[in-house]
Structures are given as C-alpha cells and as structure tokens.
Design an enzyme around this catalytic site. Structure first.
Site, mmCIF file in Angstrom:
data_model
loop_
_atom_site.group_PDB
_atom_site.id
_atom_site.type_symbol
_atom_site.label_atom_id
_atom_site.label_comp_id
_atom_site.label_asym_id
_atom_site.label_seq_id
_atom_site.Cartn_x
_atom_site.Cartn_y
_atom_site.Cartn_z
ATOM 1 N N ARG A 54 49.494 -83.302 70.791
ATOM 2 C CA ARG A 54 48.137 -83.638 70.379
ATOM 3 C C ARG A 54 47.121 -83.621 71.300
ATOM 4 O O ARG A 54 45.701 -83.331 71.196
ATOM 5 C CB ARG A 54 48.121 -84.598 69.304
ATOM 6 C CG ARG A 54 46.714 -84.675 68.355
ATOM 7 C CD ARG A 54 46.590 -85.859 67.636
ATOM 8 N NE ARG A 54 46.196 -87.131 68.393
ATOM 9 C CZ ARG A 54 46.812 -88.259 68.319
ATOM 10 N NH1 ARG A 54 48.038 -88.475 67.923
ATOM 11 N NH2 ARG A 54 46.342 -89.155 69.135
ATOM 12 N N TYR A 108 27.167 -67.739 62.949
ATOM 13 C CA TYR A 108 28.314 -67.501 62.293
ATOM 14 C C TYR A 108 28.257 -68.479 60.790
ATOM 15 O O TYR A 108 27.751 -69.792 61.065
ATOM 16 C CB TYR A 108 29.754 -67.879 62.720
ATOM 17 C CG TYR A 108 30.949 -67.764 61.983
ATOM 18 C CD1 TYR A 108 31.484 -66.838 61.218
ATOM 19 C CD2 TYR A 108 31.653 -69.058 61.897
ATOM 20 C CE1 TYR A 108 32.589 -66.771 60.523
ATOM 21 C CE2 TYR A 108 32.914 -69.040 61.076
ATOM 22 C CZ TYR A 108 33.343 -67.783 60.468
ATOM 23 O OH TYR A 108 34.296 -68.000 59.678
ATOM 24 N N ASP A 180 28.664 -69.539 71.824
ATOM 25 C CA ASP A 180 29.620 -69.102 71.093
ATOM 26 C C ASP A 180 29.883 -67.720 71.549
ATOM 27 O O ASP A 180 28.798 -66.765 71.096
ATOM 28 C CB ASP A 180 29.368 -69.233 69.540
ATOM 29 C CG ASP A 180 30.866 -68.651 69.054
ATOM 30 O OD1 ASP A 180 31.358 -67.631 69.313
ATOM 31 O OD2 ASP A 180 31.178 -68.988 67.955
ATOM 32 N N LYS A 205 40.034 -64.159 67.631
ATOM 33 C CA LYS A 205 39.505 -62.707 67.815
ATOM 34 C C LYS A 205 40.258 -62.087 69.049
ATOM 35 O O LYS A 205 41.307 -61.870 69.112
ATOM 36 C CB LYS A 205 37.862 -62.808 67.641
ATOM 37 C CG LYS A 205 37.763 -63.706 66.814
ATOM 38 C CD LYS A 205 37.898 -63.751 65.223
ATOM 39 C CE LYS A 205 37.077 -64.623 64.332
ATOM 40 N NZ LYS A 205 37.627 -64.783 63.206
HETATM 41 C C1 LIG Z 1 31.320 -65.985 66.070
HETATM 42 C C2 LIG Z 1 32.469 -66.842 65.467
HETATM 43 N N1 LIG Z 1 32.550 -67.922 66.002
HETATM 44 C C3 LIG Z 1 33.527 -69.035 65.467
HETATM 45 C C4 LIG Z 1 34.389 -68.296 64.465
HETATM 46 C C5 LIG Z 1 35.181 -69.296 63.863
HETATM 47 O O1 LIG Z 1 36.542 -69.095 64.234
HETATM 48 P P1 LIG Z 1 37.987 -69.760 63.350
HETATM 49 O O2 LIG Z 1 37.930 -68.762 62.318
HETATM 50 O O3 LIG Z 1 38.769 -69.169 64.677
HETATM 51 O O4 LIG Z 1 37.768 -71.014 63.279
HETATM 52 C C6 LIG Z 1 34.264 -66.911 63.802
HETATM 53 C C7 LIG Z 1 34.935 -66.600 62.854
HETATM 54 O O5 LIG Z 1 35.089 -65.424 62.474
HETATM 55 C C8 LIG Z 1 33.297 -66.268 64.492
HETATM 56 O O6 LIG Z 1 33.111 -65.013 64.192
#
Ligand SMILES: Cc1ncc(COP(=O)(O)O)c(C=O)c1O
Length: 391
Positions: A54, A108, A180, A205
C-alpha cells in the site's frame, strides 16, 4: 535496492533500463512480479525500509516510479492506482481546507468534477481560467492559492497552451504548478524542461500503452513526492504489483510506440483533410491548428490524438462509428489499437449541445486515438466509415 544508474543515457535507453536493479549472474533479465503484500521485517534498526504494497514501495511499484522519474528528468515519482488517484493525491498533498486552486477551464471531465464538486465539500475552492486570456492566471490568484493546474494537450480539442503564464503566476505566489500531460506522454514532452513542479500521467494511456491496466504516476522533487506518498498511504489508492509489472513492461517500448503514434496520426490527419464529409480535422501537427507553432516548439512529436468534425452532425458521427471495422468504438486512449469516441457520449455527456458547441465540440465531433496499425488500413477503414457517415 539501488537501481542501475541511467542518468547519462538517452530516453529510449532509460525507458528500457531505468528502475532495474544491477544484475548479478544467474538473475533474471526481466524483473519478476513480486506479488506480495508485505515483506519480512522485524525491527527498525535492521537497516531496511518497511515495505508494504500500500505504501507504493513494492519492487514493481518502485521500478515504475524510477523509470518515469528518469524519463521526466525528475528526482522521484510515485505510482498510484489510477490517473485520478495521481491527480487527487497530488492535490491533497498540497491543499488543505481554506486553500485555493487556479485551474485551466480545459480539463478532463473527472478532474473538473473533482475541483467543482468534491474538493469544495472539503473547503477547497477552485477558480477556472481561460488560458488564452491575458494575465488570467495571475489575476485569479488569491492569498490562499496553493496550486495551479493545467492539462496539455487538452481533451478533445488538443490545445497546446503556453505554460509560461501559469508557471510565472505560480512562482509569484509560491504555489505549485501541476500539469496533466497524459496526452503528450514523457516521450513528447519532458516535465523538467517546462518548470512543472508535479507532472501527472494517467498511466492507463500511453505509459501502459496496451489498454490492459488502470494506473497513474506523479513525478517531481523528492520532497513533493514524499508529500504525495504520505497522503496516498492514508487514502490507500495503491497499484497492484502485477499491474505495476505490466506497466513497467509497457513503458519499455514507450519511445518506440510514440514515434509510431506520432507518425500514424500525422499521416491520417493530413489524409483526412481532403476527405468528403469531413468539415474539420483538429491536430496540433496541422498548420491550421491554433497552437501549431507552439506545438512545434515544445513537443517532440504532435501525438497520437486527433479529432474530426463530420459534416452531417451527430447522426453522421453515429453512422461513422457503427461502420468502423479496424478501429474500435471505445473511450480511453493511448493503446496499440485505434479507439474512436464521441465526447457528447463520454467526457462531455453532462453538457447541453450548445455548451459543447461553445467549447468547440459540436455534434459530429469524433475523437480518435490513433493506434499502431498500418496507416493504410486505417485510411481504408475511415474511407468506408466516412462513406457510411454520408448515408
Ligand atoms: C487527460 C486525462 N487525465 C486523467 C485521466 C484519468 O485517468 P484514469 O482513468 O487512469 O484515472 C484521463 C482519463 O481519460 C485523462 O484523459
């Protein structure tokens, strides 16, 4: 265990070797999955760190963290159970009740909901800014602003905003700049080159790259990552060792895969521009993209994501999706297979058609995560799907 020193090597070498322990004769070339929750330990003066899966210090979790830190040019990284865990744990390592965040309007959907709905329940507020508005980042800062949050390139319009204004605004008030950069991946944008304090990826991704796991990674200075680790120990979104092993395997081919994603998407975007029934092709590698010049400057490649606006609106998009044969209609992105989705059914489902159109996402908007197939096969597939879209 100390890992091999890859600091003098280039990105593809780091992707293969960073995070691996130095090998002794007879040891496996591929690190094993250490599918153990806990590790032998009796007292603190034995000179071992207390290992517990963890905590994110299982050998498979650490291998991923070290690889990503090496690729990003950062001191350390922490791997978590999802991209959203990486975003939420990073934010919670910085802000407390009464604090304030300044975030880009282009985020997102789940990140946006976290900031709009969830964090305010804990006394943490966010001001959303239009990154194109002059001085917007500095104007939005208050005496309690602790973090600035950007996404690059953005979903699904693939904007590549200037990182300098939020970087300056964050530095002026002593706040943390978080980015991000899931859509870019460390192969197309290296966090350390852009003054980002915390670089976040949904490793689901491009880092994983095979659409077979959910994970997230955050990298930054040793002190900032330690703060994330402490919060994550309490909230508990740890990545399972087997998923960490799969993720590390995926990252080994990241630079190679990204070259192909970049090439395939650029070729497909150029080809789509001339196809009947396509009103608009949105790709940072096309000269008509609003951020083409900046994308050329800051990205090593334009990425594997492109978007289309079909002439026939939502019905045409539905017919296009239904006719796909090689590409797969599915949300998510960054895998070896081409995935196609409509934001009006996924990330932007909660908005009205007018609200979506105001964000540059009219009905008929289709997002494509271009995979690693032969681009000629993708063109043939899209040709017949566009024919179906025209009715
Ligand atoms: C730009 C972006 N950030 C964060 C996320 C969230 O990722 P996760 O689905 O791995 O939690 C996504 C998911 O599509 C995303 O496209």
């Amino acid at each position: 265990m100390a890992s091999r020193d890859t600091s003098s090597t280039r990105p593809a070498t780091r992707a293969v070797h960073a995070g691996s322990p130095p090998r002794k004769a007879g040891e496996p070339v591929v690190p094993p999955v250490v599918q153990s929750a806990t590790f032998h330990y009796s007292r603190p003066d034995e000179g071992h760190e207390l290992l517990y899966s963890r905590y994110g210090n299982n050998p498979n979790q650490r291998a991923v963290a070290e690889k990503v830190a090496a690729l990003e040019g950062m001191e350390d990284a922490h791997v978590l159970a999802s991209g959203m865990a990486a975003i939420s744990m990073s934010l919670l390592s910085i802000v407390e009740s009464g604090d304030h965040i300044v975030a880009s309007r282009h985020l997102y959907g789940a990140t946006s909901a976290l900031l709009r709905v969830e964090l305010p329940r804990r006394g943490i507020t966010t001001t959303f800014v239009d990154p194109e508005e002059d001085g917007a980042w500095s104007k939005a800062a208050t005496g309690r602003t602790r973090a600035f949050l950007v996404e690059l390139p953005t979903n699904p319009t693939l904007r590549v905003f200037d990182m300098e204004p939020p970087r300056r605004a964050a530095s002026d008030v002593g706040a943390v700049l978080m980015a991000d950069v899931t859509f870019a991946s460390p192969a197309n944008l290296r966090g350390a080159d852009h003054g980002i304090d915390l670089v976040i990826h949904s490793a689901t991704k491009y880092l994983g790259g095979h659409s077979d796991l959910i994970a997230g990674v955050v990298s930054g200075s040793a002190a900032r990552i330690e703060a994330v680790r402490e919060v994550a120990r309490l909230y508990g979104p740890a990545l399972d060792p087997h998923a960490a092993w799969l993720l590390e395997r995926g990252i080994r081919t990241l630079p190679l895969r990204m070259e192909r994603h970049n090439d395939n998407a650029l070729q497909l975007a150029r080809w789509l521009v001339d196809q009947e029934g396509v009103d608009q092709v949105i790709y940072p590698g096309l000269p008509n993209h609003p951020d083409h010049a900046r994308a050329r400057e800051i990205l090593a490649g334009f990425g594997g994501m492109l978007s289309l606006v079909l002439a026939g609106g939502g019905d045409a998009a539905d017919r296009f999706m239904a006719a796909l044969g090689v590409a797969i209609a599915a949300p998510s992105l960054g895998g070896v297979e081409t995935l196609v989705s409509q934001p009006r059914y996924t990330s932007h489902l909660g908005l009205t058609p007018d609200e979506r159109a105001a964000q540059g996402i009219p009905d008929g908007f289709v997002r494509v995560s271009v995979g690693l197939e032969d681009v000629e096969d993708l063109q043939e597939d899209f040709r017949q799907s566009l024919r179906a879209a025209r009715g």
